[in-house]
Design a protein around this motif. Structure first.
Motif, PDB file in Angstrom:
ATOM      1  N   GLY A  28       5.194   9.858  -5.854  1.00 30.23           N
ATOM      2  CA  GLY A  28       4.620   8.628  -5.303  1.00 30.23           C
ATOM      3  C   GLY A  28       3.600   8.919  -4.214  1.00 30.23           C
ATOM      4  N   SER A  57      -2.476   2.899  -4.816  1.00 32.62           N
ATOM      5  CA  SER A  57      -2.764   1.753  -5.692  1.00 32.62           C
ATOM      6  C   SER A  57      -1.575   0.801  -5.817  1.00 32.62           C
ATOM      7  CB  SER A  57      -3.186   2.231  -7.083  1.00 32.62           C
ATOM      8  OG  SER A  57      -2.128   2.959  -7.676  1.00 32.62           O
ATOM      9  N   GLY A  58      -0.399   1.215  -5.362  1.00 32.60           N
ATOM     10  CA  GLY A  58       0.762   0.319  -5.392  1.00 32.60           C
ATOM     11  C   GLY A  58       0.708  -0.635  -4.207  1.00 32.60           C
ATOM     12  N   THR A  59       1.805  -0.735  -3.482  1.00 35.37           N
ATOM     13  CA  THR A  59       1.856  -1.664  -2.349  1.00 35.37           C
ATOM     14  C   THR A  59       0.903  -1.244  -1.238  1.00 35.37           C
ATOM     15  OG1 THR A  59       4.183  -1.930  -2.897  1.00 35.37           O
ATOM     16  CG2 THR A  59       3.479  -2.842  -0.809  1.00 35.37           C
ATOM     17  N   SER A  60       0.651   0.047  -1.125  1.00 35.79           N
ATOM     18  CA  SER A  60      -0.053   0.548   0.063  1.00 35.79           C
ATOM     19  C   SER A  60      -1.554   0.278   0.100  1.00 35.79           C
ATOM     20  CB  SER A  60       0.217   2.042   0.236  1.00 35.79           C
ATOM     21  OG  SER A  60       1.581   2.261   0.437  1.00 35.79           O
ATOM     22  N   LEU A  66      -2.087  -4.545   8.694  1.00 33.59           N
ATOM     23  CA  LEU A  66      -1.806  -4.572  10.126  1.00 33.59           C
ATOM     24  C   LEU A  66      -0.919  -3.395  10.485  1.00 33.59           C
ATOM     25  CD1 LEU A  66      -0.986  -8.353  10.581  1.00 33.59           C
ATOM     26  CD2 LEU A  66      -3.023  -7.143  11.376  1.00 33.59           C
ATOM     27  N   ALA A 192      -1.042  10.993 -12.472  1.00 29.67           N
ATOM     28  CA  ALA A 192      -0.122  12.028 -12.938  1.00 29.67           C
ATOM     29  C   ALA A 192       1.317  11.528 -12.784  1.00 29.67           C
ATOM     30  CB  ALA A 192      -0.336  13.306 -12.132  1.00 29.67           C
ATOM     31  N   PRO A 193       1.780  10.662 -13.720  1.00 30.03           N
ATOM     32  CA  PRO A 193       3.141  10.141 -13.594  1.00 30.03           C
ATOM     33  C   PRO A 193       4.207  11.210 -13.829  1.00 30.03           C
ATOM     34  CG  PRO A 193       2.112   9.371 -15.634  1.00 30.03           C
ATOM     35  CD  PRO A 193       1.041  10.083 -14.867  1.00 30.03           C
ATOM     36  N   ALA A 228       9.582   8.712  -3.639  1.00 29.97           N
ATOM     37  CA  ALA A 228       8.951   7.763  -2.708  1.00 29.97           C
ATOM     38  C   ALA A 228       8.100   6.793  -3.527  1.00 29.97           C
ATOM     39  CB  ALA A 228       8.105   8.514  -1.683  1.00 29.97           C
ATOM     40  N   TRP A 232       8.882   1.011  -7.325  1.00 28.64           N
ATOM     41  CA  TRP A 232       9.281   1.651  -8.587  1.00 28.64           C
ATOM     42  C   TRP A 232      10.323   2.750  -8.369  1.00 28.64           C
ATOM     43  CZ3 TRP A 232       4.395   0.379  -6.957  1.00 28.64           C
ATOM     44  CH2 TRP A 232       3.874  -0.772  -7.547  1.00 28.64           C
ATOM     45  N   VAL A 236      12.490   5.517 -11.236  1.00 33.22           N
ATOM     46  CA  VAL A 236      12.460   6.971 -10.964  1.00 33.22           C
ATOM     47  C   VAL A 236      13.885   7.469 -10.707  1.00 33.22           C
ATOM     48  CG1 VAL A 236      11.645   8.747  -9.355  1.00 33.22           C
ATOM     49  CG2 VAL A 236      10.062   6.986 -10.161  1.00 33.22           C
ATOM     50  N   GLY A 253       3.858 -10.586  -2.379  1.00 35.20           N
ATOM     51  CA  GLY A 253       3.029 -11.054  -1.271  1.00 35.20           C
ATOM     52  C   GLY A 253       1.579 -11.136  -1.715  1.00 35.20           C
ATOM     53  N   HIS A 255      -2.528 -12.248  -0.923  1.00 28.57           N
ATOM     54  CA  HIS A 255      -3.597 -12.518   0.049  1.00 28.57           C
ATOM     55  C   HIS A 255      -4.794 -13.097  -0.689  1.00 28.57           C
ATOM     56  CE1 HIS A 255      -1.244  -9.636   2.374  1.00 28.57           C
ATOM     57  NE2 HIS A 255      -1.811 -10.142   3.455  1.00 28.57           N
ATOM     58  N   TYR A 303       3.045  -3.668 -12.446  1.00 35.99           N
ATOM     59  CA  TYR A 303       2.181  -2.978 -11.485  1.00 35.99           C
ATOM     60  C   TYR A 303       1.252  -3.945 -10.754  1.00 35.99           C
ATOM     61  CZ  TYR A 303       0.586   1.264  -9.346  1.00 35.99           C
ATOM     62  OH  TYR A 303       0.359   2.245  -8.417  1.00 35.99           O
ATOM     63  N   LEU A 375       4.537  -0.150   6.351  1.00 35.11           N
ATOM     64  CA  LEU A 375       3.405   0.782   6.457  1.00 35.11           C
ATOM     65  C   LEU A 375       3.381   1.396   7.868  1.00 35.11           C
ATOM     66  CD1 LEU A 375       0.593   1.150   4.678  1.00 35.11           C
ATOM     67  CD2 LEU A 375      -0.351  -0.225   6.504  1.00 35.11           C
TER      68      LEU A 375
HETATM   69  P1  FAD Z   1       3.774   2.187  -2.676  1.00 36.97           P
HETATM   70  O1  FAD Z   1       2.587   2.068  -1.849  1.00 36.97           O
HETATM   71  O2  FAD Z   1       3.973   1.156  -3.723  1.00 36.97           O
HETATM   72  O3  FAD Z   1       3.722   3.618  -3.339  1.00 36.97           O
HETATM   73  C1  FAD Z   1       4.598   4.015  -4.371  1.00 36.97           C
HETATM   74  C2  FAD Z   1       3.772   4.799  -5.370  1.00 36.97           C
HETATM   75  O4  FAD Z   1       4.654   5.438  -6.304  1.00 36.97           O
HETATM   76  C3  FAD Z   1       2.834   3.925  -6.192  1.00 36.97           C
HETATM   77  O5  FAD Z   1       1.504   4.303  -5.930  1.00 36.97           O
HETATM   78  C4  FAD Z   1       3.251   4.203  -7.633  1.00 36.97           C
HETATM   79  O6  FAD Z   1       2.162   4.276  -8.537  1.00 36.97           O
HETATM   80  C5  FAD Z   1       3.941   5.546  -7.513  1.00 36.97           C
HETATM   81  N1  FAD Z   1       4.876   5.826  -8.621  1.00 36.97           N
HETATM   82  C6  FAD Z   1       5.728   4.966  -9.216  1.00 36.97           C
HETATM   83  N2  FAD Z   1       6.377   5.597 -10.228  1.00 36.97           N
HETATM   84  C7  FAD Z   1       5.916   6.873 -10.260  1.00 36.97           C
HETATM   85  C8  FAD Z   1       6.176   8.002 -11.101  1.00 36.97           C
HETATM   86  N3  FAD Z   1       7.059   7.947 -12.117  1.00 36.97           N
HETATM   87  N4  FAD Z   1       5.491   9.153 -10.876  1.00 36.97           N
HETATM   88  C9  FAD Z   1       4.596   9.235  -9.846  1.00 36.97           C
HETATM   89  N5  FAD Z   1       4.305   8.185  -9.039  1.00 36.97           N
HETATM   90  C10 FAD Z   1       4.972   7.027  -9.235  1.00 36.97           C
HETATM   91  N6  FAD Z   1       3.510  -3.192   6.322  1.00 36.97           N
HETATM   92  C11 FAD Z   1       2.907  -3.084   7.539  1.00 36.97           C
HETATM   93  O7  FAD Z   1       3.244  -2.219   8.344  1.00 36.97           O
HETATM   94  N7  FAD Z   1       1.877  -3.915   7.895  1.00 36.97           N
HETATM   95  C12 FAD Z   1       1.455  -4.918   7.103  1.00 36.97           C
HETATM   96  O8  FAD Z   1       0.513  -5.634   7.438  1.00 36.97           O
HETATM   97  C13 FAD Z   1       2.119  -5.098   5.865  1.00 36.97           C
HETATM   98  N8  FAD Z   1       1.756  -6.109   5.046  1.00 36.97           N
HETATM   99  C14 FAD Z   1       2.326  -6.229   3.833  1.00 36.97           C
HETATM  100  C15 FAD Z   1       1.904  -7.259   2.996  1.00 36.97           C
HETATM  101  C16 FAD Z   1       2.379  -7.349   1.700  1.00 36.97           C
HETATM  102  C17 FAD Z   1       1.919  -8.452   0.810  1.00 36.97           C
HETATM  103  C18 FAD Z   1       3.312  -6.390   1.226  1.00 36.97           C
HETATM  104  C19 FAD Z   1       3.777  -6.460  -0.186  1.00 36.97           C
HETATM  105  C20 FAD Z   1       3.772  -5.380   2.062  1.00 36.97           C
HETATM  106  C21 FAD Z   1       3.281  -5.292   3.369  1.00 36.97           C
HETATM  107  N9  FAD Z   1       3.698  -4.287   4.247  1.00 36.97           N
HETATM  108  C22 FAD Z   1       3.133  -4.162   5.481  1.00 36.97           C
HETATM  109  C23 FAD Z   1       4.676  -3.290   3.819  1.00 36.97           C
HETATM  110  C24 FAD Z   1       3.982  -2.012   3.326  1.00 36.97           C
HETATM  111  O9  FAD Z   1       2.791  -2.313   2.663  1.00 36.97           O
HETATM  112  C25 FAD Z   1       4.919  -1.236   2.405  1.00 36.97           C
HETATM  113  O10 FAD Z   1       6.140  -1.037   3.071  1.00 36.97           O
HETATM  114  C26 FAD Z   1       4.352   0.128   2.032  1.00 36.97           C
HETATM  115  O11 FAD Z   1       3.014   0.044   1.607  1.00 36.97           O
HETATM  116  C27 FAD Z   1       5.195   0.745   0.924  1.00 36.97           C
HETATM  117  O12 FAD Z   1       4.658   2.010   0.646  1.00 36.97           O
HETATM  118  P2  FAD Z   1       5.333   2.967  -0.409  1.00 36.97           P
HETATM  119  O13 FAD Z   1       4.611   4.252  -0.354  1.00 36.97           O
HETATM  120  O14 FAD Z   1       6.795   3.009  -0.174  1.00 36.97           O
HETATM  121  O15 FAD Z   1       5.113   2.242  -1.813  1.00 36.97           O
END
Ligand code: FAD
Length: 540
Positions: A28, A57-60, A66, A192-193, A228, A232, A236, A253, A255, A303, A375
């Motif tokens: 991830g 490209s996911g949530t981040s 902010l 690269a899944p 991570a 998703w 995993v 969420g 925007h 997604y 984040l």
């Molecule tokens: P992700 O960013 O989703 O990353 C997970 C990654 O894993 C993805 O890119 C996915 O493609 C990859 N993946 C999945 N399966 C596989 C696989 N089999 N092999 C390889 N890769 C895989 N937080 C803040 O601090 N400030 C904010 O303003 C804020 N606003 C938010 C607003 C919204 C609408 C949302 C939804 C969340 C917000 N958050 C905020 C929370 C924050 O964005 C998330 O907690 C954070 O981005 C999550 O990151 P992550 O890396 O855990 O997940």
């Protein structure tokens, strides 16, 4: 070592993944995975990170952008979470001031009593976050509201409490962390899944990955595996343990984005919704965006969750009660995004009531999963996940660095205006272009401008050299990677989005050897993505 994620070097990265045995493989490439890769490489581990789609490209890339402690979580009693994230604001500002721009958050109130209540909460928040001096909150009278935020309806709002928050570019924060890990030797690959976790005597000994660009499959050997994968993580986890119980409550969420002249504000403004939530209205260069919704997402782990007409109307409604300017309509929305929050499930609770805390779990094969969180809290989360992995898999970690080096582009004092002026003077770019670039690349604007200062398309605030930079340093492999998460024009520059798409596709084609058919496919995919996010306009 350069902090490069190079698209032309993908095959060499795959060779490395095939050849070496890593201490740690991270699944991830959102902020959680990127933070872990950086922390692990700083603490002496050899690291591989694999991302199924594009980095961030996911949530981040779909957050409110902010860097904040989340004032509202104080009211929910989450003091520990708020303290950690409120303190992290300063840490991220120190490491990457271009990705933590200090901005005022304006909370309009109708009465003295409302103002006093708000001040009490904000004072606690400031104490938890060790806020001092010029950054402490202030109160605005009606005259001051007129002066600083004339769009706010002072017929209704007689006071405002104004406090500091930090605005980031979430996708570029991820890229900066990944590039920092790569500079310390991490092998990092997008598109690269991970398709399997390899188990040896019941313990995870690595993963199997499939390159989406070449189709090549590689078995990556590692002493520990960290999941991570954000929203998703459950699919995993089931690669290791098909019976892994459900963990998450996904919340959508949304925007919406308008031209700044449609909703002319200068700072960040808090509005109250009819169901007693708050939404942020955020000025960002040429646009103002509004978010977010917080609704249970039933369909599962899609997604790209849809932006519905109901979501858009929910976000438009409080604007009418807060601003005196004509209320924007669905037709004023020029782009939109929807993300999924990977919340740790708390049965019986609504998404808005669920804590934003994170959780680390160790599976039966010792795969370490991290989920939840914010984040803003990515560095403490990364440390927590890595230390759990080291304990589970007998890895020796160097002590955490006392004085962390800045993220790429973050080696300056935070004076964005000075960087902008220097760029205008040295490269002859427009002030709009300089303001945009400085917030994405920090001091690295000088390296990009040295590669050429010609605009990508006529009148565009994007430089052609940014496309080259995104390919050679930031791993952009598709046109969607380029316009959504590197240049950011798909979301932030509605008027130049179309010419930028065409010009970026041609430039990528020249650099990556795409033929006309491939160019057509790439442009078609981006147009389909843009149309899907605005499909709510066709709803009755
Ligand atoms: P992700 O960013 O989703 O990353 C997970 C990654 O894993 C993805 O890119 C996915 O493609 C990859 N993946 C999945 N399966 C596989 C696989 N089999 N092999 C390889 N890769 C895989 N937080 C803040 O601090 N400030 C904010 O303003 C804020 N606003 C938010 C607003 C919204 C609408 C949302 C939804 C969340 C917000 N958050 C905020 C929370 C924050 O964005 C998330 O907690 C954070 O981005 C999550 O990151 P992550 O890396 O855990 O997940």
């Amino acid at each position: 070592m350069t902090a490069a994620l190079s698209t032309p070097a993908r095959e060499q990265t795959l060779d490395r993944l095939d050849r070496e045995r890593f201490d740690c493989v991270v699944i991830g490439g959102g902020i959680s995975g990127a933070g872990i890769a950086r922390e692990a490489s700083q603490r002496g581990l050899s690291v591989a990170l694999l991302e199924a789609e594009d980095y961030a490209s996911g949530t981040s890339s779909r957050s409110s952008k902010l860097i904040h402690g989340g004032l509202r979580y104080l009211a929910m009693g989450d003091v520990g979470l708020v303290r950690t994230t409120a303190l992290e604001r300063k840490a991220i500002f120190r490491l990457a001031p271009h990705l933590a721009e200090r901005r005022w958050m304006v909370v309009p109130t109708r009465s003295w009593a409302g103002l006093l209540k708000m001040r009490t909460g904000i004072t606690t928040y400031e104490k938890l976050g060790a806020v001092e001096g010029d950054d402490l909150h202030r109160n605005w009278s009606v005259d001051e509201i007129h002066e600083h935020e004339p769009a706010i309806d002072t017929g209704v709002f007689k006071h405002a409490c104004v406090y500091r928050e930090y605005l980031t570019d979430d996708a570029h924060l991820v890229l900066a962390n990944l590039r920092s890990a790569a500079a310390r030797g991490a092998a990092v690959l997008n598109h690269a899944p991970v398709v399997a976790v390899t188990l040896e005597d019941g313990r995870a000994g690595g993963v199997e990955v499939r390159c989406q660009q070449s189709g090549r499959r590689v078995r990556v050997r590692a002493r520990c595996v960290i999941n991570a994968a954000g929203p998703w993580v459950e699919p995993v986890r089931r690669l290791e343990d098909p019976d892994a119980p459900p963990l998450l409550h996904l919340s959508k969420g949304v925007h919406i984005v308008m031209r700044a002249e449609t909703l002319p504000i200068n700072n960040l403004v808090v509005c109250n919704t009819a169901d007693r939530r708050t939404v942020f209205v955020i000025r960002h260069g040429e646009i103002t965006y509004v978010g977010t919704t917080d609704t249970t997402y039933q369909p599962g782990h899609a997604y790209w969750p849809e932006v519905s007409g109901e979501d858009v109307d929910y976000l438009l409604e409080p604007l009418a009660r807060t601003f005196r300017t004509p209320t924007p309509t669905r037709d004023d929305v020029v782009s939109a995004w929807a993300g999924l929050r990977p919340l740790i499930a708390e049965p019986g609770k609504e998404p808005k009531e669920i804590s934003r805390r994170d959780e680390v779990l160790v599976g039966p094969g010792k795969v370490v999963t991290i989920a939840g969180g914010k984040l803003t809290g990515y560095r403490p989360m990364a440390r927590e996940a890595l230390e759990a992995a080291a304990a589970a898999c007998d890895l020796r970690l160097a002590p955490p660095a006392d004085d962390e080096e800045p993220l790429p582009g973050g080696d300056f004092d935070g004076d964005l205006g000075r960087l902008e002026r220097e760029l205008v003077a040295s490269a002859g770019v427009t002030p709009v272009c300089a303001a945009r670039m400085v917030r994405l690349y920090g001091t690295e604007v000088a390296d990009i401008a040295a590669m050429g200062a010609a605009p990508l398309a006529e009148g565009s605030a994007v430089l052609a050299s940014e496309v080259d930079w995104a390919i050679s340093q930031e791993g952009a492999a598709t046109l969607e990677d380029m316009v959504y998460r590197r240049l950011r024009t798909a979301l932030y520059s509605p008027d130049s989005a179309k010419p930028t798409v065409e010009a970026a596709a041609r430039r990528m084609a020249a650099r990556l050897g795409w033929d006309e058919a491939r160019i057509g496919v790439e442009i078609g995919a981006v147009r389909a993505r843009m149309a899907a996010d605005l499909a709510f306009r066709d709803e009755a």
